[in-house]
Design an enzyme around this catalytic site. Structure first.
Site, mmCIF file in Angstrom:
data_model
loop_
_atom_site.group_PDB
_atom_site.id
_atom_site.type_symbol
_atom_site.label_atom_id
_atom_site.label_comp_id
_atom_site.label_asym_id
_atom_site.label_seq_id
_atom_site.Cartn_x
_atom_site.Cartn_y
_atom_site.Cartn_z
ATOM 1 N N HIS A 278 0.832 -1.218 0.000
ATOM 2 C CA HIS A 278 0.000 0.000 0.000
ATOM 3 C C HIS A 278 0.860 1.259 0.000
ATOM 4 C CE1 HIS A 278 -3.974 -1.895 0.500
ATOM 5 N NE2 HIS A 278 -3.359 -2.795 1.259
ATOM 6 N N ASP A 341 -0.916 -4.941 6.033
ATOM 7 C CA ASP A 341 -1.911 -5.778 5.356
ATOM 8 C C ASP A 341 -1.583 -5.911 3.872
ATOM 9 O OD1 ASP A 341 -2.398 -2.997 5.126
ATOM 10 O OD2 ASP A 341 -4.400 -3.396 4.328
ATOM 11 N N GLU A 342 -2.085 -6.952 3.284
ATOM 12 C CA GLU A 342 -2.075 -7.146 1.829
ATOM 13 C C GLU A 342 -0.720 -6.838 1.188
ATOM 14 O OE1 GLU A 342 -6.686 -6.424 0.627
ATOM 15 O OE2 GLU A 342 -5.605 -4.628 1.238
ATOM 16 N N ALA A 343 0.346 -7.323 1.828
ATOM 17 C CA ALA A 343 1.695 -7.112 1.286
ATOM 18 C C ALA A 343 1.992 -8.218 0.260
ATOM 19 C CB ALA A 343 2.723 -7.103 2.413
ATOM 20 N N HIS A 344 1.125 -8.306 -0.746
ATOM 21 C CA HIS A 344 1.220 -9.409 -1.707
ATOM 22 C C HIS A 344 2.414 -9.250 -2.645
ATOM 23 C CE1 HIS A 344 -2.573 -10.313 -0.008
ATOM 24 N NE2 HIS A 344 -3.285 -9.480 -0.740
#
Ligand code: ACM
Length: 538
Positions: A278, A341-344
């Site tokens: 993000h 979060d969401e550290a894809h």
């Protein structure tokens, strides 16, 4: 049965009715029953004479020390500011000592009272000669003032003089919160929200005893806080938003003002810089933060999971140190939220390595780490707070990971996405919001228990610090839109955070919620008229 329900019957038996509470003045004093408050108070003992405000009513501030008296007077001035426009009364704020006319009025007493009131509790006594609110700490007195506000007829919230009998039913409320942390989050990144928009929300939160405001200050679409050592984060990274509008950012002076405003409403601000994912707004602002040394373009879409800080580069930690240092200096509160979060676009090994270093920086600047629950996949620092945003479809392995961290001392703030994400649509006809976690009508949002929510995974209630309702803003830009999504679900969140588990009951809650309709209307809150709630006509 919850005690509040029993007390409702007693109020009716005592001949006090809520009917006509919002009507014009004449006739005998109608009063809202003492338990018609959201969040439901812990204990209500109705009875005795009601108190009716008059043009001669005074607000009397009294404290156990000079400092307490000054603080009580500050809260008294805030109360007077709320009540003067609609009542048209002068409501002078003073100290009772030596005041021969001080028998009648609204008395605010700070620094005294039962030890069990703790830091946020209060006792409100209403009788023929006035209303007395007692608290040990300022936050308790402030919460007691919010209860008094709700005990007055709804037109008290209007900003012009109303012809209403301002009567408070007789009796005693003794009230303390179930959970210490009762939060709301605003995503000011996807759409920038101005200082005035955030202040309005703060005032709305305070009415329902929410005590924490989490600000999501950075994301792929915008960086919203000035950082002196990396100025392009705000001036360039903050220059757009979802859909391509002009975005914006808070100068440090504006941010300090916002935090001071929240503090005056007894909300603690938790700033979030989301890392290592993000981060497109930061990566676009400084080429050196990218592993390939090339800055990507600014982003105005709504995809997630595509950006990452460059974990192996040392300059990344210069950036983290500078940002955290400057933000910690702007933060009187205890916590600094580092996302996670969401550290894809970050490998697991890199994620763990990054979180070890980032958490150490937060501690170096004297703050406690908060993060989304994915930080439990790294090694949460001692005392860290993990914010759980899973939902009914979240797998057992992920829940078990969170539970294992809780067992080791990580405290949990619960934000189940299919319960308290305020950007989830109510139903398929809701014009705003998203539905990836499912539709979330008002009953679903209210009808769960934070104390047992993760019990199946082995999380005891003692690991739950509290709950928080995030408002993500991919689809939301105006205060009307914020209000439509947040209200009335936010009242249920406030109740879950504050009220005793024993009082939890949708059928009685929906009646108290319905009674808040005219109050929200008087405040200009553009709430969703859920068909599940028996709102009064008009
Ligand atoms: C989140 O909703 N990505 C925390």
């Amino acid at each position: 049965m919850p005690r509040v329900v029993g007390s409702l019957l007693l109020v009716v038996a005592a001949g006090v009715s809520s009917i006509g509470a919002t009507g014009p003045a004449p006739g005998p004093a109608p009063a809202r029953p003492l338990d018609q408050v959201v969040p439901a108070p812990e204990r209500v003992r109705p009875g005795g004479s009601p108190y009716t405000l008059t043009p001669a009513t005074r607000i009397l501030a009294d404290g156990a020390s000079r400092a307490d008296t000054r603080e009580a007077a500050r809260i008294g001035s805030y109360l007077a500011g709320l009540l003067r426009p609609s009542t048209g009364y002068a409501l002078p704020v003073g100290e009772p000592k030596g005041d021969r006319n001080a028998r009648d009025g609204i008395r605010l007493r700070l620094g005294t009272g039962d030890r069990n009131l703790g830091t946020e509790g209060y006792r409100l006594e209403s009788g023929r000669h006035g209303v007395t609110i007692t608290a040990r700490e300022p936050a308790g007195l402030f919460h007691g003032v919010q209860t008094l506000r709700q005990l007055l007829p709804a037109p008290v919230e209007k900003r012009s003089t109303q012809r209403v009998r301002w009567t408070v039913a007789g009796g005693t409320i003794t009230d303390t919160p179930r959970f210490a942390y009762r939060g709301a989050m605003l995503d000011v990144s996807r759409h920038f929200l101005t200082v005035d928009q955030v202040k309005l929300y703060i005032d709305q939160l305070a009415l329902y005893k929410i005590n924490t405001l989490h600000l999501h200050l950075s994301d792929d679409q915008g960086w919203r806080i000035a950082v002196d050592s990396w100025p392009r984060l705000a001036t360039y990274g903050g220059s757009t938003q979802v859909g391509g509008g002009p975005g914006g950012y808070y100068t440090k002076a504006q941010y300090r003002d916002l935090v001071a405003y929240a503090t005056s409403r007894h909300l603690e601000v938790i700033p979030e810089i989301d890392m290592p994912g993000h981060t497109n707004a930061a990566l676009a602002s400084y080429a050196e933060l990218n592993c390939d040394g090339v800055a990507p373009p600014l982003y105005t879409g709504t995809a997630v999971g595509f950006s990452s800080l460059c974990v192996p580069k040392e300059v990344t930690y210069d950036f983290v140190d500078d940002v955290v240092r400057e933000l910690a200096a702007l933060t009187p509160g205890r916590y600094l939220h580092i996302g996670g979060d969401e550290a894809h676009a970050t490998s697991h090994a890199d994620y763990v390595a990054f979180m070890d270093r980032a958490q150490a920086v937060v501690a170096k600047y004297g703050k406690t780490v908060a993060g989304w629950h994915q930080i439990t996949g790294a090694t949460p620092a001692a005392g860290a707070v993990a914010q759980y945003w899973g939902y009914d479809a979240t797998g057992s392995a992920e829940r078990a990971q969170v539970a294992a961290a809780a067992k080791k001392g990580t405290r949990l703030v619960l934000s189940p996405a299919d319960r308290v994400y305020l950007d989830m649509k109510y139903d398929r006809s809701t014009p705003l919001g998203q539905s990836w976690a499912g539709y979330t009508e008002v009953d679903r949002s209210y009808d769960w228990d934070p104390g047992t929510y993760l019990a199946g995974a082995g999380v005891p209630e003692s690991a739950v610090l509290g709950i928080e309702a995030p408002l993500w803003t991919e689809t939301i830009a105006t205060s009307d839109q914020m209000e439509y999504m947040a209200f009335p679900r936010l009242l249920g969140v406030a109740e879950l955070g504050w009220s005793p588990a024993a009082s939890h009951d949708w059928d009685t809650y929906k009646l108290r919620l319905a009674a808040q309709g005219p109050r929200m209307t008087a405040l200009g809150i553009d709430y969703y008229r859920s068909p599940l709630v028996p709102w009064p006509a008009g």
